[in-house]
Design an enzyme around this catalytic site. Structure first.
Site, mmCIF file in Angstrom:
data_model
loop_
_atom_site.group_PDB
_atom_site.id
_atom_site.type_symbol
_atom_site.label_atom_id
_atom_site.label_comp_id
_atom_site.label_asym_id
_atom_site.label_seq_id
_atom_site.Cartn_x
_atom_site.Cartn_y
_atom_site.Cartn_z
ATOM 1 N N LYS A 46 0.847 -1.209 0.000
ATOM 2 C CA LYS A 46 0.000 0.000 0.000
ATOM 3 C C LYS A 46 0.872 1.245 0.000
ATOM 4 O O LYS A 46 0.623 2.210 -0.724
ATOM 5 C CB LYS A 46 -0.872 0.033 1.275
ATOM 6 C CG LYS A 46 -2.186 -0.681 1.147
ATOM 7 C CD LYS A 46 -3.118 -0.257 2.283
ATOM 8 C CE LYS A 46 -4.380 -1.101 2.217
ATOM 9 N NZ LYS A 46 -5.389 -0.728 3.205
ATOM 10 N N LEU A 105 -17.358 10.223 7.710
ATOM 11 C CA LEU A 105 -17.387 10.304 6.245
ATOM 12 C C LEU A 105 -18.117 9.111 5.637
ATOM 13 O O LEU A 105 -18.200 8.041 6.231
ATOM 14 C CB LEU A 105 -15.972 10.397 5.677
ATOM 15 C CG LEU A 105 -14.992 9.234 5.885
ATOM 16 C CD1 LEU A 105 -15.261 8.071 4.966
ATOM 17 C CD2 LEU A 105 -13.584 9.741 5.668
ATOM 18 N N PHE A 109 -31.848 9.343 4.072
ATOM 19 C CA PHE A 109 -31.832 7.940 4.519
ATOM 20 C C PHE A 109 -33.219 7.331 4.584
ATOM 21 O O PHE A 109 -33.522 6.513 5.445
ATOM 22 C CB PHE A 109 -31.047 7.793 5.837
ATOM 23 C CG PHE A 109 -29.573 7.725 5.561
ATOM 24 C CD1 PHE A 109 -28.900 8.861 5.136
ATOM 25 C CD2 PHE A 109 -28.877 6.537 5.641
ATOM 26 C CE1 PHE A 109 -27.557 8.813 4.799
ATOM 27 C CE2 PHE A 109 -27.527 6.473 5.309
ATOM 28 C CZ PHE A 109 -26.873 7.617 4.890
ATOM 29 N N CYS A 157 -19.538 -0.407 7.462
ATOM 30 C CA CYS A 157 -19.866 0.253 8.728
ATOM 31 C C CYS A 157 -21.206 -0.152 9.330
ATOM 32 O O CYS A 157 -21.241 -0.650 10.448
ATOM 33 C CB CYS A 157 -19.815 1.763 8.537
ATOM 34 S SG CYS A 157 -18.137 2.320 8.217
ATOM 35 N N ARG A 175 -17.445 -4.659 0.742
ATOM 36 C CA ARG A 175 -17.622 -5.252 2.074
ATOM 37 C C ARG A 175 -19.111 -5.263 2.447
ATOM 38 O O ARG A 175 -19.769 -4.230 2.384
ATOM 39 C CB ARG A 175 -16.793 -4.483 3.112
ATOM 40 C CG ARG A 175 -15.287 -4.722 2.936
ATOM 41 C CD ARG A 175 -14.462 -3.990 3.971
ATOM 42 N NE ARG A 175 -14.291 -2.575 3.655
ATOM 43 C CZ ARG A 175 -13.571 -1.732 4.396
ATOM 44 N NH1 ARG A 175 -12.964 -2.154 5.482
ATOM 45 N NH2 ARG A 175 -13.455 -0.469 4.042
HETATM 46 N N1 LIG Z 1 -14.723 3.069 5.757
HETATM 47 C C1 LIG Z 1 -15.488 4.039 6.215
HETATM 48 O O1 LIG Z 1 -16.267 4.632 5.472
HETATM 49 C C2 LIG Z 1 -15.430 4.451 7.653
HETATM 50 C C3 LIG Z 1 -16.052 5.644 8.039
HETATM 51 C C4 LIG Z 1 -16.018 6.017 9.396
HETATM 52 C C5 LIG Z 1 -15.356 5.235 10.316
HETATM 53 N N2 LIG Z 1 -14.758 4.073 9.909
HETATM 54 C C6 LIG Z 1 -13.995 3.314 10.905
HETATM 55 O O2 LIG Z 1 -12.615 3.661 10.752
HETATM 56 C C7 LIG Z 1 -11.777 2.521 10.978
HETATM 57 C C8 LIG Z 1 -10.917 2.246 9.755
HETATM 58 O O3 LIG Z 1 -11.774 1.915 8.684
HETATM 59 P P1 LIG Z 1 -11.208 1.743 7.196
HETATM 60 O O4 LIG Z 1 -12.377 1.436 6.338
HETATM 61 O O5 LIG Z 1 -10.338 2.911 6.866
HETATM 62 O O6 LIG Z 1 -10.285 0.426 7.403
HETATM 63 P P2 LIG Z 1 -9.302 -0.286 6.372
HETATM 64 O O7 LIG Z 1 -9.309 -1.711 6.752
HETATM 65 O O8 LIG Z 1 -9.633 0.141 4.979
HETATM 66 O O9 LIG Z 1 -7.855 0.327 6.721
HETATM 67 C C9 LIG Z 1 -7.154 0.094 7.908
HETATM 68 C C10 LIG Z 1 -5.661 0.156 7.604
HETATM 69 O O10 LIG Z 1 -4.930 0.122 8.833
HETATM 70 C C11 LIG Z 1 -3.717 -0.579 8.607
HETATM 71 N N3 LIG Z 1 -3.137 -0.984 9.905
HETATM 72 C C12 LIG Z 1 -3.640 -1.853 10.815
HETATM 73 N N4 LIG Z 1 -2.833 -1.926 11.889
HETATM 74 C C13 LIG Z 1 -1.786 -1.092 11.661
HETATM 75 C C14 LIG Z 1 -0.631 -0.721 12.401
HETATM 76 N N5 LIG Z 1 -0.381 -1.221 13.612
HETATM 77 N N6 LIG Z 1 0.234 0.162 11.851
HETATM 78 C C15 LIG Z 1 -0.011 0.682 10.627
HETATM 79 N N7 LIG Z 1 -1.093 0.377 9.888
HETATM 80 C C16 LIG Z 1 -1.980 -0.483 10.397
HETATM 81 C C17 LIG Z 1 -4.145 -1.730 7.727
HETATM 82 O O11 LIG Z 1 -3.049 -2.303 7.068
HETATM 83 C C18 LIG Z 1 -5.139 -1.030 6.791
HETATM 84 O O12 LIG Z 1 -4.504 -0.543 5.629
HETATM 85 C C19 LIG Z 1 -12.740 1.391 11.375
HETATM 86 O O13 LIG Z 1 -12.868 1.389 12.767
HETATM 87 C C20 LIG Z 1 -14.046 1.812 10.746
HETATM 88 O O14 LIG Z 1 -15.165 1.284 11.424
HETATM 89 C C21 LIG Z 1 -14.755 3.675 8.596
HETATM 90 O O1 LIG Z 2 -31.624 5.951 2.189
HETATM 91 C C1 LIG Z 2 -30.702 5.126 2.146
HETATM 92 C C2 LIG Z 2 -29.357 5.472 2.412
HETATM 93 C C3 LIG Z 2 -28.388 4.469 2.357
HETATM 94 N N1 LIG Z 2 -28.720 3.192 2.044
HETATM 95 C C4 LIG Z 2 -27.660 2.140 2.048
HETATM 96 O O2 LIG Z 2 -26.943 2.229 3.260
HETATM 97 C C5 LIG Z 2 -25.591 1.821 3.072
HETATM 98 C C6 LIG Z 2 -24.643 2.834 3.650
HETATM 99 O O3 LIG Z 2 -24.700 4.021 2.889
HETATM 100 P P1 LIG Z 2 -23.914 5.350 3.307
HETATM 101 O O4 LIG Z 2 -24.261 5.718 4.677
HETATM 102 O O5 LIG Z 2 -24.134 6.350 2.254
HETATM 103 O O6 LIG Z 2 -22.396 4.836 3.187
HETATM 104 P P2 LIG Z 2 -21.189 4.539 4.190
HETATM 105 O O7 LIG Z 2 -19.971 4.914 3.452
HETATM 106 O O8 LIG Z 2 -21.329 3.148 4.701
HETATM 107 O O9 LIG Z 2 -21.352 5.589 5.406
HETATM 108 C C7 LIG Z 2 -21.925 5.255 6.661
HETATM 109 O O10 LIG Z 2 -21.001 4.598 7.503
HETATM 110 C C8 LIG Z 2 -19.780 5.360 7.732
HETATM 111 C C9 LIG Z 2 -18.856 4.478 8.549
HETATM 112 O O11 LIG Z 2 -19.146 4.479 9.905
HETATM 113 C C10 LIG Z 2 -20.145 6.654 8.445
HETATM 114 O O12 LIG Z 2 -18.949 7.397 8.678
HETATM 115 C C11 LIG Z 2 -21.142 7.446 7.610
HETATM 116 O O13 LIG Z 2 -21.538 8.622 8.322
HETATM 117 C C12 LIG Z 2 -22.359 6.575 7.329
HETATM 118 O O14 LIG Z 2 -23.275 7.266 6.475
HETATM 119 C C13 LIG Z 2 -25.428 1.606 1.565
HETATM 120 O O15 LIG Z 2 -25.512 0.223 1.283
HETATM 121 C C14 LIG Z 2 -26.625 2.334 0.957
HETATM 122 O O16 LIG Z 2 -27.048 1.745 -0.253
HETATM 123 C C15 LIG Z 2 -30.038 2.845 1.780
HETATM 124 O O17 LIG Z 2 -30.348 1.681 1.511
HETATM 125 N N2 LIG Z 2 -30.998 3.837 1.832
#
Ligand SMILES: NC(=O)c1ccc[n+]([C@@H]2O[C@H](COP(=O)([O-])OP(=O)(O)OC[C@H]3O[C@@H](n4cnc5c(N)ncnc54)[C@H](O)[C@@H]3O)[C@@H](O)[C@H]2O)c1
Ligand SMILES: O=c1ccn([C@@H]2O[C@H](COP(=O)(O)OP(=O)(O)O[C@H]3O[C@H](CO)[C@@H](O)[C@H](O)[C@H]3O)[C@@H](O)[C@H]2O)c(=O)[nH]1
Length: 442
Positions: free
Chosen positions: A35, A151, A247, A258, A325
């Site tokens: 990465k 986000l 939503f 998430c 996912r």
């Molecule tokens: N994906 C989203 O939209 C989203 C939004 C809000 C919150 N979150 C939360 O944020 C967190 C991260 O989510 P993500 O989707 O970015 O995860 P991800 O799995 O895409 O990325 C995590 C990264 O951390 C790295 N990592 C793990 N342990 C490490 C270490 N000790 N040192 C350096 N790197 C390390 C991994 O190799 C990986 O690349 C989760 O708790 C998730 O629930 C995700």
């Molecule tokens: O009216 C709606 C809105 C969303 N979805 C579904 O819900 C899921 C999640 O959508 P969305 O929330 O837009 O995407 P994420 O990127 O999973 O974001 C959510 O999860 C993140 C990880 O925690 C949070 O940071 C965000 O605030 C939260 O919106 C998807 O499968 C969408 O298709 C519906 O079916 N109906």
């Protein structure tokens, strides 16, 4: 401000890029060497609109670098952000091993006062655990803080610069001051609170949004039976400011990294303190059942799926991302195969990720939406990518064997469907094509 971000996944990379964009020196660390090599060579390991351009701009300005070794960056940082994964354990609880490992590694490199802020979604009490791990390994001064991330994938960069609010969970004024200075350029809506409440705000927000989706999906299922249109219902409900319009899009349910994970985790968090979160358990159950609704509609339209060619439009859990996912497609496509169907699938960016998770000799990976539809008995839309929403339905109909369209995201208007000969099925809009007052208005 000097910042180190641990983890370059969706959250870590977007945060790192955005904090560098507002003038900070950011070092992004990941333990996966491939990465980091991709990032160092200007590539990007995820698909996220606008991210690569902003990343390159800040790399060129010297404010953003990538490394696998956290020791140097952490020793020079005012703030270290933990953004590693917290995937679900078989019990549904969040697996905190990556958080704990990161805390240990940070502790061994910190020099001078440092704020260690957890951005990952973590159960209430995790920051205290991080605090005690660090305190047991260093005598350097530090504070822990909780800065949950809100986000959405697909619009992450936009969300980072236009947040509804940002939550800062702190235990000292010194940590609050540092985090306020960092976040002030992004929004005026800063909620400064205690750490446990900040951790809970994240889970409660996701659980509430998931509840809205399952609620409207159940209303859609009832609309199907009573002959109403769920989109009209959602519009009518959403204009009430106490409810709000967002939503409330009915469809095949929520997926992604998430909502499924965080709803299960909150049910477990409640269970650990002997609280039975009945409402959230139902939300999860409704979401699971909703995925089969689209298969039922295909069966209803075609009689049998045995030997039927079904075009599947969309594999990602939502548009504008390559993330699969917990995508509904990962359950729906195998179910179609189980019923003897021959799915012809297409997604603009997520097909390769899908193929890595699931492949079968009955499946054809098509090169376009139109190619996926060629010779098919039905099209079912699982993800509302713009190119599916805007496609010329007459052109699609012309290449199909039978014109059945099952719209799992309710994206087509009555007018567009009526221009075709499609036998059209949606999620809770039986009133859509009826020659009623509403249908002629839409
Ligand atoms: N994906 C989203 O939209 C989203 C939004 C809000 C919150 N979150 C939360 O944020 C967190 C991260 O989510 P993500 O989707 O970015 O995860 P991800 O799995 O895409 O990325 C995590 C990264 O951390 C790295 N990592 C793990 N342990 C490490 C270490 N000790 N040192 C350096 N790197 C390390 C991994 O190799 C990986 O690349 C989760 O708790 C998730 O629930 C995700
Ligand atoms: O009216 C709606 C809105 C969303 N979805 C579904 O819900 C899921 C999640 O959508 P969305 O929330 O837009 O995407 P994420 O990127 O999973 O974001 C959510 O999860 C993140 C990880 O925690 C949070 O940071 C965000 O605030 C939260 O919106 C998807 O499968 C969408 O298709 C519906 O079916 N109906």
């Amino acid at each position: 401000m000097n910042i180190t971000v641990i983890g370059t996944g969706y959250v870590g990379l977007v945060s790192g890029v955005c904090f560098s964009e507002i003038g900070n020196n950011v070092r992004c660390v990941d333990k996966i060497a491939s990465k980091i090599e991709t990032l160092q060579s200007g590539g990007i390991p995820i698909y996220e609109p606008g991210l690569q351009e902003m990343m390159m701009k800040n790399v060129e300005a010297g404010r953003l670098t990538f490394t696998t070794d956290l020791s140097g960056p952490v020793s020079e940082s005012d703030l270290v952000i933990i953004a590693v994964g917290t995937p679900p354990l078989p019990s549904g609880e969040a697996d905190l091993q990556y958080i704990e490992a990161a805390a240990r590694e940070i502790a061994l490199s910190m020099k001078g006062y440092t704020v260690v802020a957890v951005k990952s979604t973590v159960p209430v009490g995790t920051n205290e655990r991080v605090n005690s791990i660090i305190a047991s390994l260093t005598d350097q001064p530090f504070d822990t803080a909780s800065i949950p991330e809100f986000l959405r994938e697909g619009s992450a960069v936009k969300d980072a610069f236009n947040p509804d609010r940002l939550v800062l969970g702190v235990q000292t004024q010194q940590a609050a001051d540092l985090l306020l200075e960092l976040h002030r350029p992004l929004t005026e809506n800063l909620v400064v609170t205690d750490i446990r409440s900040a951790e809970m705000i994240k889970y409660a927000s996701n659980a509430f949004l998931a509840t809205k989706i399952s609620f409207i999906n159940e209303i859609a299922n009832i609309c199907d039976k009573v002959g109403a249109d769920v989109d009209e219902v959602a519009k009518g409900m959403g204009l009430d400011r106490r409810i709000g319009p967002s939503f409330l899009n009915a469809g095949i349910g929520y997926g992604g990294s998430c909502f499924p994970k965080d709803t299960h985790a909150l049910i477990q968090i409640a269970g650990n303190v002997e609280y039975d979160f009945k409402l959230l358990k139902s939300v999860v159950e409704v979401n699971q059942a909703q995925r089969w609704g689209i298969v039922d509609k295909l069966l209803e339209a075609l009689g049998t799926l045995q030997g039927k060619k079904i075009a599947v439009w969309g594999l990602a859990f939502k548009p504008d991302t390559d993330d699969i996912r917990e995508a509904p497609s990962l359950e729906i496509v195998p179910k179609l195969v189980e019923f003897g169907a021959l799915p012809q699938v297409f997604d603009p960016v997520a097909a390769e990720n899908f193929r890595r998770e699931y492949d079968h000799e009955s499946i054809t990976f098509a090169e376009s939406a139109l190619e996926a539809a060629r010779g098919c008995d039905a099209v079912c839309l699982l993800t509302e990518w713009g190119e599916f929403v805007n496609i010329d339905l007459k052109e699609v109909e012309a290449v199909m064997n039978q014109s059945v369209l099952v719209d799992g995201r309710n994206v087509y208007t009555a007018q567009r469907v009526k221009e075709t000969g499609f036998d059209y099925h949606s999620m809770g809009r039986p009133a859509l094509l009826r020659d009623s007052f509403i249908a002629t208005q839409s």
